[in-house]
Enzyme design. Sequence first.
Site, PDB file in Angstrom:
ATOM      1  N   CYS A  11       2.758   1.324  11.359  1.00  0.00           N
ATOM      2  CA  CYS A  11       4.041   1.818  10.870  1.00  0.00           C
ATOM      3  C   CYS A  11       4.813   2.552  11.959  1.00  0.00           C
ATOM      4  O   CYS A  11       5.980   2.868  11.795  1.00  0.00           O
ATOM      5  CB  CYS A  11       3.821   2.741   9.678  1.00  0.00           C
ATOM      6  SG  CYS A  11       3.105   1.890   8.262  1.00  0.00           S
ATOM      7  N   GLY A  69       0.818  -1.200   0.000  1.00  0.00           N
ATOM      8  CA  GLY A  69       0.000   0.000   0.000  1.00  0.00           C
ATOM      9  C   GLY A  69       0.853   1.253   0.000  1.00  0.00           C
ATOM     10  O   GLY A  69       0.513   2.252  -0.638  1.00  0.00           O
ATOM     11  N   THR A  70       1.972   1.214   0.714  1.00  0.00           N
ATOM     12  CA  THR A  70       2.882   2.360   0.761  1.00  0.00           C
ATOM     13  C   THR A  70       3.442   2.669  -0.622  1.00  0.00           C
ATOM     14  O   THR A  70       3.493   3.827  -1.037  1.00  0.00           O
ATOM     15  CB  THR A  70       4.026   2.095   1.752  1.00  0.00           C
ATOM     16  OG1 THR A  70       3.504   2.073   3.081  1.00  0.00           O
ATOM     17  CG2 THR A  70       5.102   3.173   1.663  1.00  0.00           C
TER      18      THR A  70
END
Length: 381
Positions: free
Chosen positions: A328, A71-72
Amino acid sequence: MNSIYFDHAATTPMHAAAIEAYVEVASAGPSNPSSLHAAGRAARERISVARDALAEALGCSPTELVFTGSGTESDNSALFGAARAQRLKGRSGIVTAAVEHHAVLNACRQLEAEGFELTILPVDEHGVVRLEDAESAINENTAVVSVMAGNNETGTLQPIAKIGELARRHGAVMHVDAVQAFGYLSIDFRELPIDLLSVSAHKINGPQGVGLLYVRRGTPWLPMLYGGSQERSRRAGTENVAGIAAFAAAAKLACLNRHNRWEHAESIRAEVLRQLSEQLGPERFVVNGHQDDRLPHVLNVSFPGISSESMLMNLDLAGVAASGGSACNSGSLKPSHVLEAMNLPSDRIVSAVRFSFGLGNTIDEAEKMVKIIATISARYA
């Protein structure tokens, strides 16, 4: 091994169907989709089938989907790709929100370091962007607007359709991080004014290491990675064939069962709140985020007088997995930037815990967890 896993916003357990799809492809032998021989053609066909399934789930063309490694990476590819393409047209403005995931915020700050003009929109006490702020910030110089669908720490939903309309009116590219929302919200690009959208497999009971970026046909966008011609030269690097097949299997189930997934998560969330009221009393905890416009599987609760670290440590020792916020930032003692952006009192910020629910969770687990919280709270009374 934690006996109660209430951290689905961080990552989810793989669904049996996704595991089956992964194992089937991984055990089939070498599979480089760029190879011309039979094994390569078979791998390429598996990716095509997966892309078709995901396109059907999202209401878009398969050619508009780009597989990424996370996703990052999807967020970064969207932002850098659109910003740099728009700069060629003389646009240099970036607009985002203060509560975005760091994959977006830090990418935007890097673009600012490269000469783009960054505007970070404030939010109200519920974590919602005010439309009047968005309207004031978006103009003819804006290159990209990036606002998430649902917040990963509080679950609060943003008015992405209305913000997307503002972006479209001014010729800006609209990006949405839907990593937490995909599988819970209906996403149909035939209706939404969105140009770029990011999702991740491991948030919907798929494997880690696979993401997806939707790029609407005609959107100004340049690839971030250069090398081979994979993904129509939009994302160089050998595709994760087994992961992509498992992603498609998980996405199909998540979208087909969207209503049931919502109702299941909502029932666990409601039970946690009911039990907290009964066993602690409503004066001993505060819910953070929007009461109504929210995702069903995320519950952010402050326990004033008990630090987040203390609560999480005691929960972990009792076999309960929860979080202090974004995964994160695990291991970080920094206060949540999301809660700070909401201008909450400091005692709520430093005592906030995120519970998130999903596949495999039960009402019984909710009751057991709150009993553990009541025991922990009694030590700090």
